[in-house]
Design a protein around this motif. Sequence first.
Motif, PDB file in Angstrom:
ATOM      1  N   GLY A  71       0.783  -1.229   0.000  1.00  0.00           N
ATOM      2  CA  GLY A  71       0.000   0.000   0.000  1.00  0.00           C
ATOM      3  C   GLY A  71       0.809   1.269   0.000  1.00  0.00           C
ATOM      4  O   GLY A  71       0.269   2.359   0.215  1.00  0.00           O
ATOM      5  N   ARG A  72       2.107   1.160  -0.220  1.00  0.00           N
ATOM      6  CA  ARG A  72       2.976   2.324  -0.138  1.00  0.00           C
ATOM      7  C   ARG A  72       3.255   2.917  -1.517  1.00  0.00           C
ATOM      8  O   ARG A  72       2.834   2.398  -2.543  1.00  0.00           O
ATOM      9  CB  ARG A  72       4.289   1.938   0.551  1.00  0.00           C
ATOM     10  N   GLY A  73       3.996   4.025  -1.509  1.00  0.00           N
ATOM     11  CA  GLY A  73       4.333   4.677  -2.773  1.00  0.00           C
ATOM     12  C   GLY A  73       5.334   3.894  -3.581  1.00  0.00           C
ATOM     13  O   GLY A  73       5.448   4.073  -4.791  1.00  0.00           O
ATOM     14  N   VAL A  74       6.075   3.010  -2.927  1.00  0.00           N
ATOM     15  CA  VAL A  74       7.011   2.114  -3.590  1.00  0.00           C
ATOM     16  C   VAL A  74       6.576   0.684  -3.293  1.00  0.00           C
ATOM     17  O   VAL A  74       6.305   0.338  -2.150  1.00  0.00           O
ATOM     18  CB  VAL A  74       8.454   2.344  -3.093  1.00  0.00           C
ATOM     19  N   ASN A  75       6.483  -0.138  -4.329  1.00  0.00           N
ATOM     20  CA  ASN A  75       6.081  -1.531  -4.172  1.00  0.00           C
ATOM     21  C   ASN A  75       7.252  -2.453  -4.446  1.00  0.00           C
ATOM     22  O   ASN A  75       8.127  -2.144  -5.254  1.00  0.00           O
ATOM     23  CB  ASN A  75       4.947  -1.886  -5.140  1.00  0.00           C
ATOM     24  N   LEU A  76       7.263  -3.588  -3.750  1.00  0.00           N
ATOM     25  CA  LEU A  76       8.224  -4.651  -4.031  1.00  0.00           C
ATOM     26  C   LEU A  76       7.526  -5.642  -4.947  1.00  0.00           C
ATOM     27  O   LEU A  76       6.502  -6.216  -4.583  1.00  0.00           O
ATOM     28  CB  LEU A  76       8.671  -5.334  -2.746  1.00  0.00           C
ATOM     29  N   ILE A  77       8.052  -5.837  -6.144  1.00  0.00           N
ATOM     30  CA  ILE A  77       7.389  -6.696  -7.123  1.00  0.00           C
ATOM     31  C   ILE A  77       8.299  -7.837  -7.539  1.00  0.00           C
ATOM     32  O   ILE A  77       9.527  -7.740  -7.458  1.00  0.00           O
ATOM     33  CB  ILE A  77       6.954  -5.903  -8.371  1.00  0.00           C
ATOM     34  N   ARG A  78       7.668  -8.934  -7.989  1.00  0.00           N
ATOM     35  CA  ARG A  78       8.416 -10.095  -8.495  1.00  0.00           C
ATOM     36  C   ARG A  78       8.354 -10.107 -10.008  1.00  0.00           C
ATOM     37  O   ARG A  78       7.295  -9.914 -10.602  1.00  0.00           O
ATOM     38  CB  ARG A  78       7.834 -11.401  -7.939  1.00  0.00           C
ATOM     39  N   PRO A 168      13.540 -10.179 -19.278  1.00  0.00           N
ATOM     40  CA  PRO A 168      13.016  -9.731 -17.986  1.00  0.00           C
ATOM     41  C   PRO A 168      12.762  -8.221 -17.961  1.00  0.00           C
ATOM     42  O   PRO A 168      11.856  -7.756 -17.266  1.00  0.00           O
ATOM     43  CB  PRO A 168      14.119 -10.131 -17.014  1.00  0.00           C
ATOM     44  N   ARG A 169      13.547  -7.451 -18.695  1.00  0.00           N
ATOM     45  CA  ARG A 169      13.333  -6.002 -18.729  1.00  0.00           C
ATOM     46  C   ARG A 169      11.982  -5.667 -19.369  1.00  0.00           C
ATOM     47  O   ARG A 169      11.325  -4.703 -18.973  1.00  0.00           O
ATOM     48  CB  ARG A 169      14.455  -5.317 -19.492  1.00  0.00           C
ATOM     49  N   PHE A 170      11.553  -6.464 -20.341  1.00  0.00           N
ATOM     50  CA  PHE A 170      10.233  -6.292 -20.948  1.00  0.00           C
ATOM     51  C   PHE A 170       9.153  -6.485 -19.889  1.00  0.00           C
ATOM     52  O   PHE A 170       8.213  -5.695 -19.773  1.00  0.00           O
ATOM     53  CB  PHE A 170      10.053  -7.292 -22.094  1.00  0.00           C
ATOM     54  N   LEU A 171       9.274  -7.567 -19.105  1.00  0.00           N
ATOM     55  CA  LEU A 171       8.301  -7.831 -18.044  1.00  0.00           C
ATOM     56  C   LEU A 171       8.291  -6.694 -17.035  1.00  0.00           C
ATOM     57  O   LEU A 171       7.224  -6.240 -16.606  1.00  0.00           O
ATOM     58  CB  LEU A 171       8.642  -9.151 -17.342  1.00  0.00           C
ATOM     59  N   LEU A 176       4.732  -6.940 -15.506  1.00  0.00           N
ATOM     60  CA  LEU A 176       4.329  -8.343 -15.544  1.00  0.00           C
ATOM     61  C   LEU A 176       5.275  -9.173 -14.691  1.00  0.00           C
ATOM     62  O   LEU A 176       6.486  -8.966 -14.714  1.00  0.00           O
ATOM     63  CB  LEU A 176       4.352  -8.882 -16.976  1.00  0.00           C
ATOM     64  N   GLU A 177       4.728 -10.122 -13.926  1.00  0.00           N
ATOM     65  CA  GLU A 177       5.582 -11.015 -13.156  1.00  0.00           C
ATOM     66  C   GLU A 177       6.172 -12.085 -14.057  1.00  0.00           C
ATOM     67  O   GLU A 177       7.313 -12.501 -13.903  1.00  0.00           O
ATOM     68  CB  GLU A 177       4.802 -11.666 -12.021  1.00  0.00           C
ATOM     69  N   GLU A 178       5.373 -12.587 -14.994  1.00  0.00           N
ATOM     70  CA  GLU A 178       5.824 -13.582 -15.948  1.00  0.00           C
ATOM     71  C   GLU A 178       5.063 -13.401 -17.242  1.00  0.00           C
ATOM     72  O   GLU A 178       4.052 -12.685 -17.295  1.00  0.00           O
ATOM     73  CB  GLU A 178       5.628 -15.001 -15.399  1.00  0.00           C
TER      74      GLU A 178
END
Length: 239
Positions: A71-78, A168-171, A176-178
């Motif tokens: 819920g923050r301004g920065v997200n941790l994504i996979r 991976p840079r495209f994702l 996109l995760e995958e």
Amino acid sequence: MNGVPVEDDDLFAQDAVDSAPSATELEAERIAEALVFASAEPVPEAFLVERLPRGVDVRAIMSRLARLYAGRGVNLIRIEDKWAFRTAADLSFVFRRDEGEAKKLSRAALEVLAIIAYHQPVTRAEIEDIRGVQTSRGTLDVLMEAGWVRFRGRRRTPGRPVTLGTTPRFLDHFGLEEIRDLPGLEELKGAGLLSGRIPPDFRVPLPTTADELGEDEDPITQLDLEELGLLTPGGGADE
């Protein structure tokens, strides 16, 4: 207590104690957070495994961190098997970009990128067959310079054409995760990206999730890279 039996409260309290992260896990979270924050590129889980305390569940650690940042301004994504901090998608409007900073892709480049994304591994001839027109080397160069498209291998067919795929840079760029997170037929229709007169038997291809070469592909060799102009003879990078 609000209609909940005391024994149930005791069970809930015990569950909370059991599920609370240990001191080792909390320290692992701090280390993982620091490693990802300090990296300019998405961090592979294998890299984290080498640096976090032995025995911790890295995927569980990262998933818990992702929930903390959700819920923050920065997200941790996979992104596949890598992790990165990214600005929350709904806050993109607060960032201003210089007019000349970003170049818009041409329609041809967008078409080629979409074909590669959905049909990978795909050869240049197959791209041209789908589009019905020739694809210029410049169009592919633009996509490769952006880091969204790469050479995968060589197809085991006459002429051994090079196969293309996304990176991976495209994702990362498209959130996109995958690759299987690409929108399907109904999503494309809802976004107005497909006309109402598409053939009744039309299907959106389901791209492969495996990064490994297919049964009909051979790996790219140094000689292949030299032939493609990616390396100078002898193995040096072609500037």
